[in-house]
Motif scaffolding. Structure first.
Motif, PDB file in Angstrom:
ATOM      1  N   GLY A  28      -8.062   5.536  -7.211  1.00 16.31           N
ATOM      2  CA  GLY A  28      -7.466   4.537  -6.342  1.00 16.31           C
ATOM      3  C   GLY A  28      -6.947   3.391  -7.186  1.00 16.31           C
ATOM      4  O   GLY A  28      -7.242   3.276  -8.376  1.00 16.31           O
ATOM      5  N   SER A  29      -6.141   2.559  -6.596  1.00 14.52           N
ATOM      6  CA  SER A  29      -5.611   1.391  -7.297  1.00 14.52           C
ATOM      7  C   SER A  29      -5.746   0.175  -6.386  1.00 14.52           C
ATOM      8  O   SER A  29      -5.169   0.147  -5.295  1.00 14.52           O
ATOM      9  CB  SER A  29      -4.139   1.609  -7.667  1.00 14.52           C
ATOM     10  N   LEU A  72       6.847  -4.942  -8.376  1.00 16.82           N
ATOM     11  CA  LEU A  72       6.291  -4.241  -7.213  1.00 16.82           C
ATOM     12  C   LEU A  72       4.973  -3.602  -7.631  1.00 16.82           C
ATOM     13  O   LEU A  72       4.951  -2.732  -8.506  1.00 16.82           O
ATOM     14  CB  LEU A  72       7.261  -3.168  -6.717  1.00 16.82           C
ATOM     15  N   ASP A  73       3.881  -4.044  -7.007  1.00 17.31           N
ATOM     16  CA  ASP A  73       2.560  -3.462  -7.262  1.00 17.31           C
ATOM     17  C   ASP A  73       2.197  -2.571  -6.081  1.00 17.31           C
ATOM     18  O   ASP A  73       2.272  -3.005  -4.916  1.00 17.31           O
ATOM     19  CB  ASP A  73       1.520  -4.560  -7.439  1.00 17.31           C
ATOM     20  N   VAL A  74       1.834  -1.353  -6.369  1.00 21.35           N
ATOM     21  CA  VAL A  74       1.489  -0.383  -5.328  1.00 21.35           C
ATOM     22  C   VAL A  74      -0.015  -0.145  -5.380  1.00 21.35           C
ATOM     23  O   VAL A  74      -0.546   0.264  -6.419  1.00 21.35           O
ATOM     24  CB  VAL A  74       2.251   0.940  -5.530  1.00 21.35           C
ATOM     25  N   VAL A  75      -0.688  -0.449  -4.279  1.00 19.83           N
ATOM     26  CA  VAL A  75      -2.140  -0.218  -4.206  1.00 19.83           C
ATOM     27  C   VAL A  75      -2.385   1.070  -3.445  1.00 19.83           C
ATOM     28  O   VAL A  75      -1.662   1.408  -2.501  1.00 19.83           O
ATOM     29  CB  VAL A  75      -2.861  -1.400  -3.540  1.00 19.83           C
ATOM     30  N   ALA A 134       0.846  -1.200   0.000  1.00 19.83           N
ATOM     31  CA  ALA A 134       0.000   0.000   0.000  1.00 19.83           C
ATOM     32  C   ALA A 134       0.872   1.236   0.000  1.00 19.83           C
ATOM     33  O   ALA A 134       1.975   1.247   0.568  1.00 19.83           O
ATOM     34  CB  ALA A 134      -0.921  -0.003   1.205  1.00 19.83           C
ATOM     35  N   VAL A 135       0.387   2.269  -0.664  1.00 17.17           N
ATOM     36  CA  VAL A 135       1.140   3.511  -0.744  1.00 17.17           C
ATOM     37  C   VAL A 135       1.437   4.024   0.664  1.00 17.17           C
ATOM     38  O   VAL A 135       0.614   3.938   1.577  1.00 17.17           O
ATOM     39  CB  VAL A 135       0.347   4.553  -1.568  1.00 17.17           C
ATOM     40  N   GLY A 136       2.671   4.534   0.836  1.00 19.53           N
ATOM     41  CA  GLY A 136       3.086   5.031   2.143  1.00 19.53           C
ATOM     42  C   GLY A 136       3.789   4.002   3.005  1.00 19.53           C
ATOM     43  O   GLY A 136       4.433   4.371   3.992  1.00 19.53           O
ATOM     44  N   ARG A 137       3.693   2.736   2.634  1.00 18.25           N
ATOM     45  CA  ARG A 137       4.372   1.681   3.402  1.00 18.25           C
ATOM     46  C   ARG A 137       5.786   1.443   2.841  1.00 18.25           C
ATOM     47  O   ARG A 137       6.232   2.102   1.906  1.00 18.25           O
ATOM     48  CB  ARG A 137       3.570   0.391   3.352  1.00 18.25           C
ATOM     49  N   GLU A 138       6.498   0.461   3.395  1.00 15.00           N
ATOM     50  CA  GLU A 138       7.842   0.099   2.933  1.00 15.00           C
ATOM     51  C   GLU A 138       7.773  -1.192   2.127  1.00 15.00           C
ATOM     52  O   GLU A 138       7.138  -2.166   2.542  1.00 15.00           O
ATOM     53  CB  GLU A 138       8.810  -0.067   4.097  1.00 15.00           C
ATOM     54  N   ALA A 139       8.432  -1.193   0.965  1.00 14.89           N
ATOM     55  CA  ALA A 139       8.513  -2.388   0.127  1.00 14.89           C
ATOM     56  C   ALA A 139       9.909  -2.983   0.241  1.00 14.89           C
ATOM     57  O   ALA A 139      10.911  -2.251   0.234  1.00 14.89           O
ATOM     58  CB  ALA A 139       8.210  -2.035  -1.317  1.00 14.89           C
TER      59      ALA A 139
END
Length: 419
Positions: free
Chosen positions: A178-179, A145-148, A61-66
């Motif tokens: 949104g994604s 990497l998919d960003v939701v 999710a956006v804002g998190r760490e990948a």
């Protein structure tokens, strides 16, 4: 020869991928890393390095760490690098961060696993990433990497609060990003059903648009558009729909019978939007103010108003017509209540001492008996009673005399027959 080829390959890759805004010191540092990277690549080993397992595709999710993982065995003196595929950008080499993006980091566990860290993930970080070993030819593998992105409702072109006339058509829209793409659900805030164009009623409906035709006052209220895409949190927006119409008045009891001295309450119901001004008036048009005798009361709920007028101790001058009046910018409406006089039940009933009758309410109709019908009784006089007694005694005396004569005649006849 191999070293020369390796340096040429690295130089070509550097020119294609590196950011030319770097300082001279940064360029020298990169060239030094390149020399080490290429020199290690030309060293012959007993066994070439290879990957232990594929890079796992991850969703963040956006804002998190990948965190992307690359596992290698038999690396020896070779180096591992991370690259962004779509931009051909070198991100890290071994444990050094090459890119200027401060959100990028790398960690190594022993000599087998390299982790690429992307902090505060943005939607632009979505894409393919490459883990590369500087062998000749180079070994590499890809991970996605998919960003939701949680849903977000756009202020425009989403509908704003609106005011419409009754029987107008209404078209509401709720636009969201949104994604993955969010799903829009409509429902009323008060949990009342939504009336659709085809006349059916539903508690909720899915879609970007909500269309209603010929709306009425019952469809006035707050509508909620809720956007969700399984990425928390879901978001919603309140859209207020106001339906305006002129006042209407409804009175249940238009005729009220009351006796003098009684306390009565008149009632009147009105509906209007915008909200109306409501008051009571006499038939002459005089507005009735609040007093000890007249107590007006107004109970409002949304566009509905319940009006009451209590009249304490009705006087002779209080009987007549009373009007309840409702006004708003779209019009005016009034209704009337006629308070008429009826006899006082205690004064209209016959006296029990004089009549001797037991007066009571009619159990079937629960109404006072008709006092206009009088009950009369004739009391006989004393001389009438004597005459009546005389007339009753005469037939008895006559019967006794006739009986004696009859017996005498029968006796004579019987005696003569034997002589």
């Amino acid at each position: 020869m191999a070293l020369t080829r390796g340096l040429a390959s690295f130089a070509a890759f550097f020119l294609r991928c590196f950011d030319f805004t770097a300082t001279r010191a940064e360029v020298l540092f990169i060239l030094l890393v390149g020399v080490l990277f290429v020199s290690n690549a030309v060293q012959a080993g007993p066994e070439k390095p290879n990957f232990l397992k594929p890079i796992s595709n991850i969703t963040v999710a956006v804002g998190r760490e990948a965190i992307l993982e690359c596992s290698v065995q038999n690396l020896n003196s070779y180096k591992v690098a991370w690259l962004r595929v779509d931009t051909q950008t070198i991100l890290t080499i071994d444990t050094f961060v090459i890119t200027k993006n401060h959100r990028i980091g790398v960690t190594k566990v022993e000599q087998t696993t390299w982790y690429l860290h992307i902090k505060d993930v943005q939607e632009s970080d979505k894409g393919w990433y490459m883990c590369q070993i500087n062998t000749d030819p180079m070994e590499s593998q890809l991970g996605y990497l998919d960003v939701v992105v949680p849903p977000d409702i756009l202020d425009y072109p989403t509908s704003a609060d609106m005011i419409v006339d009754e029987n107008a058509d209404v078209f509401l829209r709720c636009a969201a990003t949104g994604s993955p793409l969010p799903t829009i659900t409509w429902r009323r805030e008060d949990s009342q059903p939504i009336k659709l164009i085809n006349g059916s009623e539903v508690l909720e409906i899915t879609g970007e648009f909500l269309n209603m035709t010929k709306v009425n006052r019952d469809q006035m209220g707050t509508y909620m558009c809720i956007a969700s895409n399984r990425v928390p949190p879901s978001v919603s927006k309140r859209i207020s729909l106001l339906v305006q119409f002129p006042p209407s008045v409804w009175i249940q009891y238009q005729l009220i019978g009351a006796y003098q001295g009684q306390r009565v309450t008149l009632e009147c119901h009105s509906q209007a939007f915008p909200k109306s001004i409501n008051y009571w008036a006499k038939n002459s048009g005089e507005i009735i103010p609040h007093s000890t005798k007249f107590v007006p009361e107004i109970i409002g709920e949304n566009y509905k108003v319940h009006m009451k007028l209590t009249i304490n101790y009705l006087g002779e001058q209080d009987f007549g017509i009373y009007k309840c009046i409702a006004k708003n910018p779209l019009g005016e409406m009034e209704g009337s209540v006629n308070v008429y006089k009826i006899p006082h039940p205690n004064l209209a009933a016959p006296s029990k001492d004089k009549s001797g009758l037991h007066d009571k309410l009619d159990q079937g109709n629960q109404q006072w008996p008709d006092t206009s019908q009088k009950v009369t009784m004739k009391i006989p006089l004393q001389e009438d009673m004597n005459t009546s007694q005389a007339s009753k005694s005469r037939p008895t005396d006559c019967i006794t005399f006739y009986n004696i004569i009859s017996l005498f005649i029968l006796y004579r006849l019987f005696f003569c027959s034997f002589t």
